[in-house]
Design a protein around this motif. Sequence first.
Motif, PDB file in Angstrom:
ATOM      1  N   PRO A  28       0.799  -1.810   0.003  1.00  0.00           N
ATOM      2  CA  PRO A  28      -0.272   0.042  -0.117  1.00  0.00           C
ATOM      3  C   PRO A  28       0.580   1.141   0.184  1.00  0.00           C
ATOM      4  O   PRO A  28       2.215   1.234   0.214  1.00  0.00           O
ATOM      5  CB  PRO A  28      -0.686  -0.292   1.168  1.00  0.00           C
ATOM      6  CG  PRO A  28      -1.116  -2.058   1.697  1.00  0.00           C
ATOM      7  CD  PRO A  28       0.587  -2.294   1.054  1.00  0.00           C
ATOM      8  N   ALA A  50      -8.544  -3.206  -4.555  1.00  0.00           N
ATOM      9  CA  ALA A  50      -7.793  -2.751  -3.016  1.00  0.00           C
ATOM     10  C   ALA A  50      -8.708  -2.846  -2.035  1.00  0.00           C
ATOM     11  O   ALA A  50      -9.830  -3.377  -2.046  1.00  0.00           O
ATOM     12  CB  ALA A  50      -7.099  -0.927  -2.731  1.00  0.00           C
ATOM     13  N   TYR A  51      -8.106  -3.923  -0.472  1.00  0.00           N
ATOM     14  CA  TYR A  51      -9.182  -3.567   0.556  1.00  0.00           C
ATOM     15  C   TYR A  51      -8.102  -2.961   1.658  1.00  0.00           C
ATOM     16  O   TYR A  51      -7.568  -2.701   1.947  1.00  0.00           O
ATOM     17  CB  TYR A  51      -8.622  -5.649   0.912  1.00  0.00           C
ATOM     18  CG  TYR A  51      -9.191  -6.443  -0.020  1.00  0.00           C
ATOM     19  CD1 TYR A  51     -10.112  -7.212   0.190  1.00  0.00           C
ATOM     20  CD2 TYR A  51      -8.097  -6.763  -0.797  1.00  0.00           C
ATOM     21  CE1 TYR A  51     -10.720  -7.732  -1.337  1.00  0.00           C
ATOM     22  CE2 TYR A  51      -8.047  -7.864  -1.864  1.00  0.00           C
ATOM     23  CZ  TYR A  51      -9.587  -8.338  -2.258  1.00  0.00           C
ATOM     24  OH  TYR A  51      -9.969  -9.562  -2.547  1.00  0.00           O
ATOM     25  N   THR A  52      -8.816  -2.128   2.015  1.00  0.00           N
ATOM     26  CA  THR A  52      -8.808  -1.567   3.397  1.00  0.00           C
ATOM     27  C   THR A  52      -9.890  -1.881   4.426  1.00  0.00           C
ATOM     28  O   THR A  52     -10.800  -2.206   4.188  1.00  0.00           O
ATOM     29  CB  THR A  52      -8.975  -0.054   2.502  1.00  0.00           C
ATOM     30  OG1 THR A  52     -10.734   0.436   2.480  1.00  0.00           O
ATOM     31  CG2 THR A  52      -7.629   0.051   1.461  1.00  0.00           C
ATOM     32  N   GLN A  53      -9.218  -0.534   5.739  1.00  0.00           N
ATOM     33  CA  GLN A  53      -9.921  -0.524   6.345  1.00  0.00           C
ATOM     34  C   GLN A  53      -9.864   0.535   6.937  1.00  0.00           C
ATOM     35  O   GLN A  53      -9.325   0.679   7.254  1.00  0.00           O
ATOM     36  CB  GLN A  53      -9.687  -2.323   7.995  1.00  0.00           C
ATOM     37  CG  GLN A  53     -10.463  -2.043   9.036  1.00  0.00           C
ATOM     38  CD  GLN A  53      -9.819  -2.950   9.736  1.00  0.00           C
ATOM     39  OE1 GLN A  53      -9.261  -4.615   9.188  1.00  0.00           O
ATOM     40  NE2 GLN A  53     -10.614  -3.461  10.792  1.00  0.00           N
TER      41      GLN A  53
END
Length: 201
Positions: A28, A50-53
């Motif tokens: 990232p 993309a994987y986001t939190q």
Amino acid sequence: IDVEWSLNDKPQDKISTPQSYHEADIVPAKSIVTTVSNKGSSKIYARLTAYTQPLVDTLQAKEGALKLSVAYTNLTGQPIDVKSLKQGAEFVATVTVRNSIDESLSDLALVQIFPSGWEIFNERVVGVNGDESLQSYNYRDIRDDRVLTYFNLAAGRTKTFRLRLQAAYRGSYFLPAVSCQAMYAPSEQARTRGMWVDVVE
């Protein structure tokens, strides 16, 4: 697949494989620019996923048929403000869930996630019975940072669940929202709003 590609203007290892699918992990960054050049004779399709939190929960409180309230008290039952707790303080989180409609709700999941500076007092581990002797839930899963409680709620009825906690580690932490949802009817849900809390010396 036979491609050359770059990430943020830096050439990456060439991809040459007889397989029809290839995946490359990207670290990232604030900005990501990729270029892909097809060196083979077959068509290629590139996808960037993309994987986001989020660092904090910015969603607002919500309720409908389910009504949800959370209160924090000391061990003698006096209300306290958890926005700033002294290290070592023990206290109780009391969640009350009410079904405001004339229809029973089954398979409800109450999710309580706690800041890493708080510790959950798991009474089952130390061999002490909690104050919920009537076992008003079907199942309770107690983990390091959260408690998941599953139960049914008859029409117009209310259930209350209590957890003993301790402010264990100094620092500033985000307290996520408490939420309750019917597992097989997701529209039936209620949640509080998250907030920042401190554990001080």
